[in-house]
Structures are given as C-alpha cells and as structure tokens.
Scaffold this motif. Structure first.
Motif, mmCIF file in Angstrom:
data_model
loop_
_atom_site.group_PDB
_atom_site.id
_atom_site.type_symbol
_atom_site.label_atom_id
_atom_site.label_comp_id
_atom_site.label_asym_id
_atom_site.label_seq_id
_atom_site.Cartn_x
_atom_site.Cartn_y
_atom_site.Cartn_z
ATOM 1 N N GLY A 90 41.295 25.583 42.189
ATOM 2 C CA GLY A 90 40.842 26.405 41.075
ATOM 3 C C GLY A 90 39.523 25.955 40.486
ATOM 4 N N ASP B 113 42.861 31.638 37.088
ATOM 5 C CA ASP B 113 42.465 31.643 35.684
ATOM 6 C C ASP B 113 42.914 32.923 34.992
ATOM 7 O OD1 ASP B 113 40.965 30.177 33.669
ATOM 8 O OD2 ASP B 113 39.799 32.034 33.609
ATOM 9 N N PHE C 220 39.868 30.082 41.759
ATOM 10 C CA PHE C 220 39.581 29.887 40.334
ATOM 11 C C PHE C 220 39.784 31.186 39.559
ATOM 12 C CE2 PHE C 220 36.315 30.606 37.069
ATOM 13 C CZ PHE C 220 36.785 29.720 36.113
ATOM 14 N N VAL D 84 39.976 24.147 34.413
ATOM 15 C CA VAL D 84 39.076 23.331 35.236
ATOM 16 C C VAL D 84 39.239 21.862 34.876
ATOM 17 C CG1 VAL D 84 36.670 22.814 35.723
ATOM 18 C CG2 VAL D 84 37.421 25.185 35.615
#
Lengths: 532, 692
Positions: free
Chosen positions: B410, B421, B417, B577
């Motif tokens: 991610g 997310d 990602f 992150v």
C-alpha cells in the motif's frame, strides 16, 4: 388396430430371439455375444423409431395402445401402452440393456445361458413399464426377477447364493403385496377389472385406499428401495457382475419409482395426499442415512450401492412434493440415475477386472497406470455428486425448488426437510471423493502394482462410458430436451393429486376419522422436529 | 452501432471458446492419448489463442461499455415443468465487462507462463485442458444473469479447482488438499443453495434486482419477517465465505497451494477466490437493505483480513505465505462490501488480481529456479529458509516481485495503495474499531511481504546448506506427521538424513537461474497494471467509481471529485502509509540489516508465535470435531445398518412386525408420527452405537 403392434413387438422380440440362442453353434460365446448385441440394437432402434413416429409428446394419454383378450374367463387382457411416465423409462431400458450386453463382453462362463438371461430381462423390464393390466404387471414383475436371480446366483461373487436368495425372498415377498392390493382393487365396486385405466377411474373410499397404498408401498419400497427395506441391495450389488449391476441400478430400481407414481399416486390420490409427508420423511432418511453408510463402507461395490439408495431419496421427495417441478424432477432423477448409476457400476466392474479387489484399503495410487479409467471415474463421480452441467444436478435442483415451493406443507416442515436434503449435498462429495482418493490418488500401492496387471481402459470401455456420458451431459446442459417428453403427463398427474389434496384439506368434517390426519398436519410435525 | 450490437449478440462466445478448446483437447486425450500428448506446443498455442480471442472480445465489450452502451441480456428457457420455467443466458453490464477483462487477461498471461513452468511435466497437455476448462467456467460465472446460473458455474469452477489442486495426484498432499477444497466449498454451497431456495420461495425469482426489490417490499409490508430475510441472505453469504476463503471456511485455501503455481496465481489468487466478492456485489440489491447482513459480512471480512495476516507472518513456505496474504486481502474486499463501499471493494479486487497474480507467478519463477538446486521436492524448493540472495540470479523476477510487494503493502503510487486506502477510508466512516483492525493488518501486511522479499531475494543464498535442508525436510515431515497422528512418519524421518544428502549429490546446479522468457514476460506485463492501474481510481479523479457503482448510485467523475476532501485524504492515507512504512522498517531491521533477531522475538512470545505458526489451530480443531465426528457418525450408521437393520431382516418376522405396527398407526391416522418414530429410533441407535 390399424397400425403395427409396436409395443408387443418390442417386448417379445428380445425374448423370442433369446429362445434361439441354444441353437447357435458356438462354444466360446463369440457368436452369441454379437448375436445378442445385434438383437439389443435392433430392439432399441425399433423403440426409437416407434416413439419418433407414433408418439405425441403434447398428449398426456396412453399411446401406442394395444389390447387383446388373453384369458376371457379372468378378463385377463394383453394390453400395453405408453404415456409420458413410461416412455422415457422404456427408452432408458433399451439403452442401458444394450450397453449392458456390450459390457458383458468378457463373460466366458456359460455364455449362452448368460446372454439368454440378459435378453429375457430385456423383455421383462420393458414389459413392466408398458403393460396396462394389473395382473400382467404382477406377472411381468415376477418374471423379470427370475433372470436376475439366476444371473446373481451363477455369475456372482463369493457370497452369491446368500445374496441371490435374499434378493428373491425380499422382492418376491414384497410383490405378494402387489397381488393382494391388485385383487383388492379389482374386486371392489360393481365391476371386476384388472385394467389400469378402469381402475384409475374407480373411486375408492379413503380407508381402503390407505390399505391398498400401504400394500403397494411395501412392494415398491423393497424395489426402490426405501430404508429400512433396502438391505437386499448392498448384498445383491456387492455380489453381482458389472452388466447385472448396470441393470439392477439402472433399471430395476426405477421400477419402484415408476410403480409408485403409476399406482400409488395415480390410482390412489386420496391416500397419497395423506401419506405423502411420510414419503418425504423417508426420502430424507434415505438421502442422509445411505450417504453416511456409503461413507463408512470400505467395499467399493457396496459404497456405490448405498449411493444409489441415497439418490433414490430425491425421487421420493419429488413424488411427495405435489408440484409439477418436483414430480418432473423425480422422473428426471430416475432417468438420470439410471444413466449415472449404470456408468459408475460399469467402471467399478472395469476397475475390479484389473485390481481383483473391491476393498478400498487394498487399492491406492492406480491413477498413474490407468489414467483413462481415472478420468472416466472422476467424470461419472462428478455426475453422481450432482455437478451442474450434468443431468443429476438438474434433477436434484428441480426436486429442491419444487419441494421448497410446494404449498402442501408448512414452512417449518419444508425448512427442515430442505435443510436435511442439503446436508446430502455435503455428504455426497464426501464419500465419492474419498473413494476416488482411495483408488486413484496418492503414491502407487506397490503390492497391488506387483501383483496385478493394471492396463488402461480399452476402446470398448471408453465407448460404453461415452455413450452414457453423452445423454448425462446433454440433459444436464439442456434438460428441457428430456423434460418436454413427459411434461404433459406429469402436469396431468400433479393437477389430479392437487385437486384431491385440496379437497381433503378443505374437508373439515370428514366422514372418516382417518381424514383428520391430512397432510396439513405436516407443519405440526415440523414443529415437533424443530423443538426436541 | 451495427458492429457493437453484433459484439453483444455473440458475447456468449467468450466462455464457449475455452470450453471448446478443453473439449477438443480432452477428447483427444481420452481417445488418442499418446498422439495428443506429443502435440505439446500446438495444443498450448491453440488454447492460448482461444483465450486470446476471448480476451480481445472482452476488451471490445469493455470499451463499448465505457462509452456508455446500454446493458445487454439474453435469456433462453432452460428447464420447465408445466407453466414453471427456469431461464439461463448471459448478461453484459459494467461489472461483467470489467470482470471479463480481468479474467481473460490474467488467464492469458498465466497460460503463456504455464508453457515455461510446466515445460518438463509429462501431463503438460492435460494441464492446458484443465486451465481452459476453468477459464470457461469462470467466464460463464461472470456473465450469469441470475443467481441460479451463478450457482451452476460456481460449482463448475469449484470442480476445476478440485482437478487442478489434485493435478499431481500421486502426491498425498495434493490428493488430500483437493478433497478438502471441494468439501469445504460444498459446505459453503450448502448455505448458498438453501439461501437461494429460500429467496426463490419468498420472491419467486432468481434475478438479482427483482429479488432485492421484492424482498425489501415484502419485509416492509410484513409478509415475511426481517429475521427470515436476514437468514436467507446470510445463508447465501456462506457461498462467498467458502469460495473467497473467509473465516471460518478459509481452511482449504492454504492447502490448495499443493497445485502447480500457475493455478495458484490464476484460480487461488486472481479469479476464482474473487468470485465470492463478485457474488456479494451481484447480491447487493438483496444485501444492502438488511443491516444485520451487512455487518456480518463486514465483520467476517475484518476477522479474515486480520487472521490471514497474523498467520502469514510466520510462514516459511513462500506459497503458503502468499496464500494467507490472499486470504487477508480477500478479507479487505469483503469488509469493504460489508460497509457499503461497493466500488472500493471491486476496485481492490481488480488491483489485487493483477499484483497477486504477479506475486504468485514470481514465486513460481523462484521455485522453478530453486528446483534446479534442491531438486523437485516442494518441501525444499518452496522454503524461504533455503532461499536468499536470489536477486543476483533472477533480476527480472526480483524486480517484479518487489513491485508486487510495494503494491500490496500500500505505498503510493502503486495500485494497492489507492484501493486499500479507499477501503480503509470508507470503513473508518462506518466503524472505527473495524478500521483500527484493518489498519493494523495493513502494517502486518507490509511486514510479512517485505520479510518474504528479503528472505527470498536479499542476503546470501542458503540453498546449498545441507544441514539447513535436512532440518527443513525433517520439520516438514513432522508437520505432516502431526496431522496423521504420532509415530506415523517415524520410519520416513529416519530416511531423511540420508536421502537429503543423496538428492544433494545429483542436483543439477549450484545456483539458480533466471527463468525463461515465457515466464518472465507475463511477470513484466503484470508489473504494468500493478504499478499503474490504481490511477484510474484516485480519489480526485475516480473513473473507476463512476463506472462501477451499485444500481441507482451513478455519479460522474466530477461529482465524486467534489465530495473529495483533501485534509481527510491526507490524514487517512498518511496513517496507512505510516503503518506500512513501520512494518517495512521492522522487516528491514529483522531480515535485511539483521539488527533484530527474529528467533529471539519468537521465543519471547512463544504461545503467540505457535498460534500463528499453527494457523490458530483451526485445522486441528476441524479435524478433531468435524472429520472425526463425521467418520464416527458414518461408522455408527453403518453398524446400525449391518447389525440392527439387516440383523432384524435376517431374523424373519420383521415384515409382519412393521406392517402390523404400521397399520395400527395408519389406522390412527398418524402416518407421520410413525415415520417420525422410525426416524427417531434410527437416529437414537446411531448415536448410541457411535458413542460406543
């Protein structure tokens, strides 16, 4: 009678041809087997020709009907005919029996007698499905037992005599009830008649209907089989040779289902409305009980035999569902299991010919040596565990949907029955895949490999299985191709029994005490099952 | 528009093409086995070009759908009884066109890869036939217009999965795994079938939209209770639970890694396991109106995501590690569906399909390379403790694997990602506790993936360490032995030390080599979507959501962008992150820089470590309870059958007894009661004899 007597020809031709077998100069059986195969093919071709040209699938009535006086004193008539119920089964019989002849190629012991008996069975089986007279039906039912008895007791396995005796005692004992019930029906009322159509028109009081129904049911419960009347079947199947196996599973079991629909449902609709919930419960017991016993079995033939019993449970539930879809599914399940059961038993025979053992523990890892048999066995097992795309799935699905949407039962009863049926959906792959695992998967069993010559399937065997798989997959992909053949008939039967059922259900002040137990008590039963 | 119509009318060709290929090759194998087996390259070329054609057609359809073509449905009466009929056919809408492209592209690349991976396998041709059959069933599933047809193909993909897991049927592991996969899936199908029948009973249709609207009406009008509707919906959800390896029916997926790696990539990562998520999406009209069901789905997904990641941390088998990771990622998708983030869930399905397929194919490339050194023993060739430093020998595999690792962890701008997310963002809005679990799982994901990457591709190559090999082999035998009972494998264990050295004597090479182009080409191709495809679903320009959305919630890209809140995005994305980076740093310290000794940590938290290593003991519990339970029950029933039922038969008089008793009850009119007594008695006997 302005046309050719097709049905009489179809019944008598194999039998007359069988009578010629003793005169064929042949010791090793080479000529006899070709002769029998040709007879079987001709008869099958005639069946197909006769139906294609003379059978109208949009009609629900008796067709290709013939009737000749036989014994006028008894009012016994040779009357035969087919309708949507018997027509698919006659086709199935012709098809499976012809393939069984092809499957008996390796028989070398007393080949003349063997093929004579096979052809007589051909005649007897079709006879059961086409005769339209109760006494004739009883005669045919008994006649077809004799060849099976001999085929079991002469060519069977080690315990063949025990199995054959058990088979004959069971079925003959059961069929006594057919005779009793038939006599009862014939002599009731003003006219004495054995003609099925006439009997169907007779009105019997409910109490008598229940007696007659029970009588028939006992006989057919043995044949179908319904637990606990099934114990002849694992023994008979465990000892029979592959072709006999194919006939036992492919056709003989179907006679039970056919006769239940023909007599119990069609002629005794009031009693059916009362007893149907019981039939459904026994159907569920069949599915689960036999699946569990099959799972625990270590003998290959017995395992498949129990799986047949399990599959017959769907037929019973379909018959007891009071819906078009359910009944149609029941008939489809009979045809479908006829094909699938025959193919599985043929493969069991083919495997046994190579491994010379039926005990699963003694097999193992033979897939590498026999990849074709492995592939065919897997395919047929998948068909048996109702994989979509094959006929078994459609049949079971129709019974499922039909029963779940039946308005004859209360919600709780349906819920429990459908749930238990669905448990069968888990149990079936359990025993079938475990069986495949034991036979073919894993490292090679060294003892077995050294002792036996494991050659792969020969073209004849591939051909037999291919013939069976084509309709299995064909009807699986497009079930309407088969269901439309008998749809008119099943719709007519359902209509009739539904009328009777609602009449009984609405009759709040019944003349007989018995009628206080109508099918609509079923929800109560569901409740009592749900709350232990 | 003429040509566009033609594409839709002939869309049924897409699943039929691979079926045709499988049928032709299959019948060739049965009738002319040797000749067909010799035609290796022609068969492969034939099958690959068929799926290529299906892929082209799928892409055309997707393009046409993107341009706003109306959905298309074709129905055919399939079965009927009286006035009742069941229809089958195909339907093409947004989600179908997307799934068609995902399935065909991954299948196409995996089939190319197969040529290299299975080059030395004697049953190469059979493998292609299976692959083609699977592709056909999977494509049939995604074009299904109603629940019944989904069920049909659902079972068929299950059967293909069975065949492919058991492809190496002479290995005990594969033989057990394929059976386990099929039966576990049947348990899920049990629920699916019941739920389907229940919904049909209630609504009288198998069509997804009609089912949903009628059910909602009936619940609001009080014709059926809300509880019953929820029950049916949860039963239907059991199907996806098994197929998408959701707790508690996830046990089959890790074992399914016994199959050849290409199918692990195609079936057990990219397509079939995602079918569960697809079905949830299809059933959305039914599910979304029943809050209980939605929260059950969300929680099952959350638990699975966490469970999978927690087990993946300790796995040493590279494929098993990836399998648990798949399970965890599927958990994310299901969680997203459950909280109502429909397009986020499907977005993750798409990105995951590409990067996980690439990771699996990469692991296959590694295994292929390892086999040159340690021989054809899955216990050795797949164990990460024997790998290390492979980047030097297999640069393309290493780079693509790293891309996949970054994507699944991610990190922006890689595909994973954006989708992950979006899911976490939606979950946070619904339930912060669920979000916290998902967030922690994201950290664990980054950790175990980088652990995998470092142990495989960095450091020193350990494959020639004979002691390590013996240790690994012994351990794998013990694990297998544990499942068969103590002492079962002791004889084999004794042989290990000698055999390990033996196989070391005639191995092929000292060092692994990069795989052939047929294997690295699909890796490189898959690296492109793994890197870039997330960009179609960025929160500021979400083309994906504009295309894929639940019925009645259509929004344009601009409208979605309007809702976008930069601050919130930065907070959410920053949090995910950050935890990924934390996980990566931990992995660097433990497996790259070697500043922290993993073994020491494992010792400190021994019970937790063992819990993870032994997969939370779920398999062991199932074995004790369900497998042994069923066996005992079956034995009990057989005993009853042989000893009691048949025993009574052999004692004559049974018939009179039953008829007498039966008639008595019939006369009382209690036929059902009689049946109940028999059933009850049988059950009682079963239990009594099962206990003894």
């Amino acid at each position: 009678m302005d046309q050719f007597p097709w049905l009489s020809f179809i019944v008598f031709f194999p039998f007359l041809a069988a009578l010629l077998i003793p005169f064929i100069p042949d010791e090793k059986g080479r000529t006899v087997r070709w002769y029998s195969l040709v007879v079987g093919l001709i008869d099958f071709a005639v069946i197909v020709y006769a139906f294609v040209n003379n059978y109208d699938i949009s009609s629900s009535g008796m067709q290709l009907y013939e009737s000749y006086t036989w014994v006028p004193q008894l009012d016994l008539r040779w009357s035969v005919g087919v309708d949507g119920l018997s027509m698919p089964l006659v086709l199935l019989t012709g098809f499976i029996t012809t393939l069984a002849i092809l499957a008996s190629w390796p028989v070398t012991f007393k080949p003349k007698l063997f093929y004579f008996l096979l052809l007589s069975m051909y005649a007897g089986q079709i006879g059961v499905f086409v005769v339209q007279d109760m006494l004739l039906f009883f005669l045919m039912w008994e006649l077809e037992l004799l060849p099976v008895y001999l085929l079991l007791s002469i060519w069977g396995g080690k315990k063949r005599l025990y199995a054959a005796t058990k088979f004959i005692l069971y079925t003959a004992g059961g069929s006594l009830f057919i005779l009793l019930a038939a006599l009862g029906m014939a002599f009731y009322g003003d006219t004495v008649t054995f003609d099925m159509q006439a009997l169907m028109a007779k009105e019997f009081p409910l109490r008598l209907q229940l007696f007659l129904y029970s009588g028939f049911l006992i006989a057919y419960a043995v044949k179908l089989p319904i637990i606990p009347f099934h114990t002849w079947l694992p023994d008979a199947h465990g000892e029979a040779t592959a072709p006999v196996h194919m006939l036992l599973a492919g056709i003989l079991l179907k006679m039970g289902g056919y006769a239940i629909i023909r007599m119990n449902v069609e002629m005794l609709p009031d009693a059916h409305a009362v007893i149907a919930p019981g039939l459904v419960i026994f159907g569920v017991v069949n599915i689960i009980y036999a699946a569990l016993t099959s799972f625990a079995q270590n003998n290959l033939k017995r395992k498949i035999a129990y799986s047949s019993i399990s599959h017959m449970g769907f037929v019973m539930i379909g018959i007891g569902s009071f819906t078009n879809l359910g009944l149609s599914g029941a008939v489809l399940q009979m045809v479908s299991h006829g094909l699938i059961g025959a193919s599985l038993f043929f493969l069991v025979g083919a495997t046994y010919d190579r491994t010379h053992t039926l005990i699963l523990d003694e097999m193992g890892g033979v897939g590498r040596k026999m990849p074709k048999i492995f592939a065919m066995f897997t395919t047929c097992s998948m068909a048996s565990l109702a994989l979509p795309g094959m006929s078994g799935f459609v049949a079971e699905l129709m019974v499922f949907v039909g029963f779940a949407n039946s308005d004859a039962y209360g919600f709780n009863f349906k819920l429990i029955v459908v749930m238990l049926m669905a448990v069968g959906v888990i149990l079936t792959p359990l025993y079938l895949l475990a069986m495949l695992r034991d036979i073919f998967y894993g490292p090679e069993n060294k003892e077995l490999i050294e002792k036996e010559v494991l050659i792969d399937a020969e073209p004849r065997e591939v051909f037999v299985i291919a013939c069976l798989l084509i309709p299995i997959i064909g009807f699986g992909l497009y079930p309407k191709g088969l269901t439309q053949l008998y749809d008119a008939k099943t719709v007519q039967i359902t209509e009739r029994i539904r009328t009777e059922m609602f009449a009984i259900a609405q009759n709040k002040t019944p003349p007989l005490p018995i009628a206080t137990t109508p099918l609509l008590n079923a929800p109560e039963l569901g409740n009592s099952l749900g709350k232990p | 528009m003429e040509s566009a119509e033609a594409i839709y009318q002939y869309a049924w060709i897409i699943p039929v093409l691979p079926l045709l290929g499988a049928a032709i090759v299959g019948s060739g194998l049965i009738s002319y086995n040797e000749a067909t087996n010799k035609l290796r390259k022609p068969v492969a070329a034939f099958i690959v070009s068929l799926i290529g054609a299906a892929m082209t057609l799928s892409i055309l359809i997707l393009v046409s759908q993107l341009q706003g073509h109306a959905p298309y449905t074709y129905l055919l009466e399939w079965a009927s009884a009286g006035d009742f009929q069941i229809n089958m056919g195909f339907t093409i809408d947004h989600i179908t066109s997307l799934m068609l492209v995902i399935v065909t592209t991954v299948a196409f690349l995996v089939m190319i890869y197969t040529d290299g991976y299975m080059a030395h396998d004697p049953s190469y041709v059979r493998f292609y036939a299976y692959l083609s059959l699977f592709s056909s069933s999977m494509l049939g599933l995604v074009v299904s217009p109603n629940l019944l047809q989904v069920y049909v193909f659902w079972e068929l993909v299950g059967m293909c999965s069975y065949l492919l897991i058991g492809y190496w049927y002479d290995r005990d592991g594969a033989a057990d795994a394929c059976q386990k996969a099929f039966v576990t899936n049947r348990v899920g199908d049990f629920g699916l079938l019941l739920g389907m029948l229940g919904l049909f009973w209630a609504t009288g249709t198998f069509e997804f939209d009609l089912m949903g609207s009628r059910l909602t009406d009936m619940v609001s009008m009080g014709t059926i209770s809300g509880g019953l509707a929820a029950l049916f919906a949860i039963l239907v959800f059991m199907g996806p639970m098994a197929k998408s390896a959701q707790f508690p029916l996830h046990v089959w997926l890790p074992d399914a890694m016994e199959g050849p790696t290409p199918i692990s990539a195609l079936i057990h990562a990219a397509t079939m396991v995602a079918a569960g998520v697809f079905l949830i999406a299809r059933m959305y009209p039914v599910f979304e109106h029943i809050p209980t069901v939605m929260s059950v789905i969300a929680w099952i997904g959350t638990i699975t995501a966490f469970l999978g990641a927690s087990i993946a941390i300790t796995q040493n088998d590279i494929k098993k590690g990836l399998a648990f990771s798949t399970m965890s990622q599927l958990g994310y998708m299901v969680m997203a569906m459950g909280v109502g983030a429909y397009s986020a869930g499907l977005f993750h399905l798409m990105t995951h399909a590409y990067f996980k397929a690439m990771l699996f194919l990469g692991s296959g490339s590694v295994i292929h390379g390892m086999e040159e050194v340690v021989g054809h023993d899955p216990a050795l060739a797949q164990d990460m403790r024997l790998m290390g430093g492979l980047r030097k020998y297999m640069p393309i595999t290493a780079i693509t694997f790293l891309i996949g690792t970054l994507a699944i962890s991610g990190l922006p701008p890689f595909a994973g990602f954006w989708s992950k997310d979006e899911i976490l963002g939606s979950v946070f809005a619904v339930n912060p506790v669920m979000w916290a679990i998902g967030w922690l799982t994201a950290g664990a994901t980054a950790f175990y993936m980088f652990r995998m990457y470092f142990s495989t591709f960095e450091g020193e190559f350990r494959g020639n360490d004979m002691e390590a090999r013996t240790r690994v082999k012994l351990q794998s035998l013990q694990m297998a032995g544990a499942s068969m009972g103590p002492g079962a494998m002791s004889a084999q264990e004794l042989e290990v030390s000698s055999s390990a050295h033996e196989s070391g004597d005639h191995h092929h090479a000292e060092k692994p080599h990069e795989s052939a182009l047929s294997m690295t080409f699909p890796l490189m191709m898959l690296a492109i979507p793994s890197t870039l495809i997330g960009l179609v679903g960025t929160p500021f320009a979400n083309y994906f959501e504009a295309f894929i959305h639940p019925a009645g919630e259509a929004l344009t890209v601009a409208e979605i962008a309007e809702e976008f809140d930069m601050n919130e995005f930065v907070r959410m994305a920053g949090a995910s992150v950050a935890i990924s980076v934390a996980g990566i740093i931990l992995a660097v310290l433990m497996y790259r820089a070697r500043k922290i000794d993993p073994a020491a940590i494992a010792k400190k938290i021994k019970p937790l470590y063992n819990l993870s290593l032994n997969k939370w003991y779920i398999d062991d519990i199932y074995r004790e309870v369900f497998i042994k339970g069923t066996r005992n029950l079956a034995k009990g029933v057989l005993n009853v059958d042989v000893k009691i039922v048949d025993g009574i038969v052999n004692l004559t008089g049974f018939v009179t007894l039953v008829t007498g008793e039966g008639l008595k009850y019939f006369e009382n009119g209690r036929a059902q009661f009689y049946a109940l007594i028999v059933f009850g008695a049988v059950l009682g006997l079963v239990f009594v004899s099962g206990l003894t």
